[in-house]
Enzyme design. Structure first.
Site: not given
Ligand code: G3I
Length: 362
Positions: A162, A206, A243, A273, A275
């Site tokens: 990105e 990506n 997405h 990715e 969906d």
């Molecule tokens: O695990 C913590 C938890 O302990 C805490 O209480 C909670 C509070 O917000 O956060 C949790 O972590 C989150 C994590 O996902 C696990 O659920 C983070 O806040 C959240 O920012 C994180 O989001 C991920 C995001 O990327 C940012 O890294 C998403 O799961 C994940 O699906 C998303 O994936 C991205 C790809 O990497 C790149 N392309 C887009 C895609 C969707 O945004």
């Protein structure tokens, strides 16, 4: 993260002249459920079918674990190989969750797609305080350390994720990315470091919203990877995240043309990715899932028709844990979005039969 376009008018929505949007041709198509797993259907076509997997769910949800291993022949760590997870403190690496995913994949004869080495999100705070040579060196050190650790275990890496701007889609990200401090050469450096650390892994750029030719971000990505190749930077493929937002679907012909022009550069293309959130699709749940299946079917048909479209990965295993449930990502309009092929109780949705139909040539 992917832009949803909420409230915006997308001039390309519904397809460019002479083409149709995804799923528009299949109204009323019934996809007949068949025996066998998705991965058996993919194996029969020499393709990879994958899902983003979270180590935490593997540990605490036996049904999730069983479904992931049964249906998919490749996995992408949804979060567990990102920078914040692997180098929370400079020079101190934490590979436990990534190793757990690798072990699970090995036990289930699955491949692992590494995700991701250099991204402007999921960074620990210490990275964002750096600049200049220190930042560049920290990036190179990170890429080398992570790619070396997983050498021989990860078959492909999303090396840079990105990099292209949303607000100005003909340019790279600016203020919203720490990497803009380094100028565009950071991308070259990241790919070279990854190749040095793991010469066997396939190296991918990506991104999202770059699926269809004719859209500004797609053209920017095309020119970016063309430039890398012209400069002799090692890159093997492009990941089109896919997405999708059913309100603003990319045109089918545009996606095909885009995949073909990337392949013509000598690159592989993976859908990385995928969906299809259904919240904004009209009708009852059955109608939403039917339309979802048609869109999924069209994407698989496009990919199966192109030998260099070697892998399609969904961004999750089951609707139970999709990232689109997280309130911080509510930019696809109101949900619930149920964007994946398996529902919250792990049952196959119509999309599953649609995928098998596409692999069977139907
Ligand atoms: O695990 C913590 C938890 O302990 C805490 O209480 C909670 C509070 O917000 O956060 C949790 O972590 C989150 C994590 O996902 C696990 O659920 C983070 O806040 C959240 O920012 C994180 O989001 C991920 C995001 O990327 C940012 O890294 C998403 O799961 C994940 O699906 C998303 O994936 C991205 C790809 O990497 C790149 N392309 C887009 C895609 C969707 O945004």
């Amino acid at each position: 993260m992917p832009s949803g376009g909420d409230g915006k008018t997308d001039p390309l929505a519904g397809g460019s002249k002479g083409s149709s949007a995804l799923g528009s041709g299949g109204a009323g198509t019934t996809f007949v459920p068949t025996e066998g797993s998705l991965r058996e259907a993919a194996d029969g076509n020499g393709r990879l079918i994958g899902a983003a997997v979270a180590a935490g769910h593997l540990s605490d949800d036996a049904m999730y674990k069983a479904l992931a291993g049964r249906e998919f022949n490749v996995l992408t760590p949804e979060n567990d190989m990102k920078w914040a997870a692997t180098e929370p403190t400079q020079g101190t690496y934490t590979f436990g969750l990534g190793d757990l995913l690798v072990k699970f994949a090995q036990n289930n004869n699955m491949r692992v797609r590494g995700h991701t080495l250099v991204w402007y999100q999921a960074l620990p705070a210490w990275v964002t305080t750096l600049s200049g040579d220190q930042l560049r060196q920290a990036m190179i050190d990170h890429v080398k350390a992570v790619a070396s650790h997983f050498k021989g275990k990860v078959y492909a890496w999303d090396v840079v994720n990105e990099a292209v701007s949303d607000s100005s889609p003909t340019s790279l990200r600016d203020k919203d990315s720490v990497w803009s401090k380094l100028g565009p050469s950071y991308i070259d450096d990241a790919f070279r470091a990854a190749r040095e650390a793991d010469p066997e892994a396939k190296l991918f750029y990506n991104d999202y919203d770059g699926e269809a030719q004719g859209r500004p971000k797609s053209d920017t990505i095309y020119n970016l990877v063309k430039g890398l190749l012209e400069r002799g930077v090692p890159i093997d493929g492009v990941g089109l995240q896919m997405h999708l937002d059913p309100r603003y679907l990319p045109p089918t012909d545009g996606i095909r043309q885009n995949i073909d022009r990337l392949v013509a550069l000598g690159l592989e293309v993976n859908i990385t990715e995928f969906d299809v959130p259904v919240g904004q699709i009209p009708g009852d749940l059955a109608a939403k899932f039917q339309r979802q299946a048609e869109i999924v079917h069209d994407v698989f048909k496009l990919c199966v028709a192109q030998p260099k479209c070697s892998a399609i990965t969904f961004w999750g295993v089951t609707d139970k844990y999709t990232w689109l449930k997280d309130p911080q990502f509510m930019f696809r309009g109101m949900g619930p979005h149920y964007p994946l092929p398996f529902d919250e109780s792990y049952n196959a949705k119509p999309a599953v039969a649609a995928i098998k139909a596409a692999f069977a040539g139907n």
